[in-house]
Design a protein around this motif. Structure first.
Motif, PDB file in Angstrom:
ATOM      1  N   HIS A  26       0.737  -1.328  -0.030  1.00 62.08           N
ATOM      2  CA  HIS A  26       0.033   0.007   0.017  1.00 62.08           C
ATOM      3  C   HIS A  26       0.940   1.293  -0.034  1.00 62.08           C
ATOM      4  O   HIS A  26       1.897   1.227   0.528  1.00 62.08           O
ATOM      5  CB  HIS A  26      -0.923   0.122   1.206  1.00 62.08           C
ATOM      6  CG  HIS A  26      -1.854  -1.092   1.305  1.00 62.08           C
ATOM      7  ND1 HIS A  26      -3.014  -0.950   0.646  1.00 62.08           N
ATOM      8  CD2 HIS A  26      -1.741  -2.174   2.104  1.00 62.08           C
ATOM      9  CE1 HIS A  26      -3.707  -2.183   0.989  1.00 62.08           C
ATOM     10  NE2 HIS A  26      -3.071  -2.903   1.950  1.00 62.08           N
ATOM     11  N   ASN A  38      -7.630   0.173  -0.006  1.00 62.75           N
ATOM     12  CA  ASN A  38      -7.500  -0.720  -1.332  1.00 62.75           C
ATOM     13  C   ASN A  38      -8.789  -1.651  -1.197  1.00 62.75           C
ATOM     14  O   ASN A  38      -8.712  -2.422  -0.498  1.00 62.75           O
ATOM     15  CB  ASN A  38      -6.311  -1.524  -1.337  1.00 62.75           C
ATOM     16  CG  ASN A  38      -6.207  -1.876  -2.712  1.00 62.75           C
ATOM     17  OD1 ASN A  38      -7.174  -2.337  -3.419  1.00 62.75           O
ATOM     18  ND2 ASN A  38      -4.871  -2.311  -3.160  1.00 62.75           N
ATOM     19  N   LYS A  39      -9.876  -1.148  -2.179  1.00 59.40           N
ATOM     20  CA  LYS A  39     -10.852  -2.078  -1.954  1.00 59.40           C
ATOM     21  C   LYS A  39     -10.780  -3.597  -2.372  1.00 59.40           C
ATOM     22  O   LYS A  39     -11.612  -4.457  -1.910  1.00 59.40           O
ATOM     23  CB  LYS A  39     -12.259  -1.465  -3.042  1.00 59.40           C
ATOM     24  CG  LYS A  39     -12.687  -0.407  -2.754  1.00 59.40           C
ATOM     25  CD  LYS A  39     -13.769   0.273  -3.583  1.00 59.40           C
ATOM     26  CE  LYS A  39     -14.683   1.466  -2.978  1.00 59.40           C
ATOM     27  NZ  LYS A  39     -15.624   1.619  -3.731  1.00 59.40           N
ATOM     28  N   GLU A  40      -9.555  -3.964  -3.244  1.00 62.56           N
ATOM     29  CA  GLU A  40      -9.338  -5.076  -3.430  1.00 62.56           C
ATOM     30  C   GLU A  40      -8.876  -6.028  -2.142  1.00 62.56           C
ATOM     31  O   GLU A  40      -8.951  -7.279  -2.255  1.00 62.56           O
ATOM     32  CB  GLU A  40      -8.045  -5.157  -4.554  1.00 62.56           C
ATOM     33  CG  GLU A  40      -8.466  -4.685  -5.985  1.00 62.56           C
ATOM     34  CD  GLU A  40      -7.470  -4.733  -6.746  1.00 62.56           C
ATOM     35  OE1 GLU A  40      -6.400  -5.009  -6.673  1.00 62.56           O
ATOM     36  OE2 GLU A  40      -7.321  -3.844  -7.899  1.00 62.56           O
ATOM     37  N   HIS A  41      -8.538  -5.481  -1.068  1.00 64.80           N
ATOM     38  CA  HIS A  41      -8.351  -6.170  -0.047  1.00 64.80           C
ATOM     39  C   HIS A  41      -9.182  -6.157   1.108  1.00 64.80           C
ATOM     40  O   HIS A  41      -9.113  -6.634   2.006  1.00 64.80           O
ATOM     41  CB  HIS A  41      -6.933  -5.299   0.635  1.00 64.80           C
ATOM     42  CG  HIS A  41      -5.667  -5.292  -0.387  1.00 64.80           C
ATOM     43  ND1 HIS A  41      -4.736  -4.856  -0.363  1.00 64.80           N
ATOM     44  CD2 HIS A  41      -5.397  -6.133  -1.416  1.00 64.80           C
ATOM     45  CE1 HIS A  41      -3.798  -4.923  -1.215  1.00 64.80           C
ATOM     46  NE2 HIS A  41      -4.158  -5.911  -1.777  1.00 64.80           N
ATOM     47  N   SER A  44     -15.441  -9.662   1.412  1.00 69.87           N
ATOM     48  CA  SER A  44     -16.869  -9.555   0.651  1.00 69.87           C
ATOM     49  C   SER A  44     -17.796  -8.524   1.369  1.00 69.87           C
ATOM     50  O   SER A  44     -18.647  -7.909   0.774  1.00 69.87           O
ATOM     51  CB  SER A  44     -17.126 -10.782   0.429  1.00 69.87           C
ATOM     52  OG  SER A  44     -17.563 -11.599   1.498  1.00 69.87           O
ATOM     53  N   LYS A  47     -16.862  -4.996   1.153  1.00 70.53           N
ATOM     54  CA  LYS A  47     -17.028  -4.601  -0.352  1.00 70.53           C
ATOM     55  C   LYS A  47     -18.213  -4.111  -0.435  1.00 70.53           C
ATOM     56  O   LYS A  47     -18.883  -3.226  -1.060  1.00 70.53           O
ATOM     57  CB  LYS A  47     -16.465  -5.581  -1.328  1.00 70.53           C
ATOM     58  CG  LYS A  47     -15.041  -5.640  -1.413  1.00 70.53           C
ATOM     59  CD  LYS A  47     -14.729  -6.478  -2.296  1.00 70.53           C
ATOM     60  CE  LYS A  47     -13.295  -7.055  -2.455  1.00 70.53           C
ATOM     61  NZ  LYS A  47     -12.763  -7.985  -3.633  1.00 70.53           N
ATOM     62  N   ASP A  51     -19.816  -0.152  -1.525  1.00 73.25           N
ATOM     63  CA  ASP A  51     -20.661  -0.238  -2.688  1.00 73.25           C
ATOM     64  C   ASP A  51     -22.241   0.420  -2.526  1.00 73.25           C
ATOM     65  O   ASP A  51     -22.712   0.698  -3.533  1.00 73.25           O
ATOM     66  CB  ASP A  51     -20.618  -1.242  -3.518  1.00 73.25           C
ATOM     67  CG  ASP A  51     -19.024  -1.405  -4.006  1.00 73.25           C
ATOM     68  OD1 ASP A  51     -18.386  -0.585  -4.131  1.00 73.25           O
ATOM     69  OD2 ASP A  51     -18.848  -2.680  -4.615  1.00 73.25           O
TER      70      ASP A  51
END
Length: 54
Positions: A26, A38-41, A44, A47, A51
């Motif tokens: 990061h 970081n949304k990828e990390h 679920s 996330k 959103d």
């Protein structure tokens, strides 16, 4: 089971290692008291909430 990581910090970067393999990297936020996400990390469930819009 608990997992242990090693973290390397510089003035501009944070790296996370698990058994000597980098698993995350990061960029640091230079603003005091601020953070970057970081949304990828995210998990679920997290996330889904980031959103979601009312």
């Amino acid at each position: 089971m608990e997992k242990e990581t090693t973290n390397h910090y510089t003035s501009s970067l944070v790296e996370v290692y698990y058994y000597h393999q980098r698993v995350a990297m990061h960029q640091c936020n230079p603003s005091k008291g601020s953070y970057n996400t970081n949304k990828e990390h995210l998990s679920s469930t997290h996330k889904y909430y980031t959103d979601w819009s009312p």
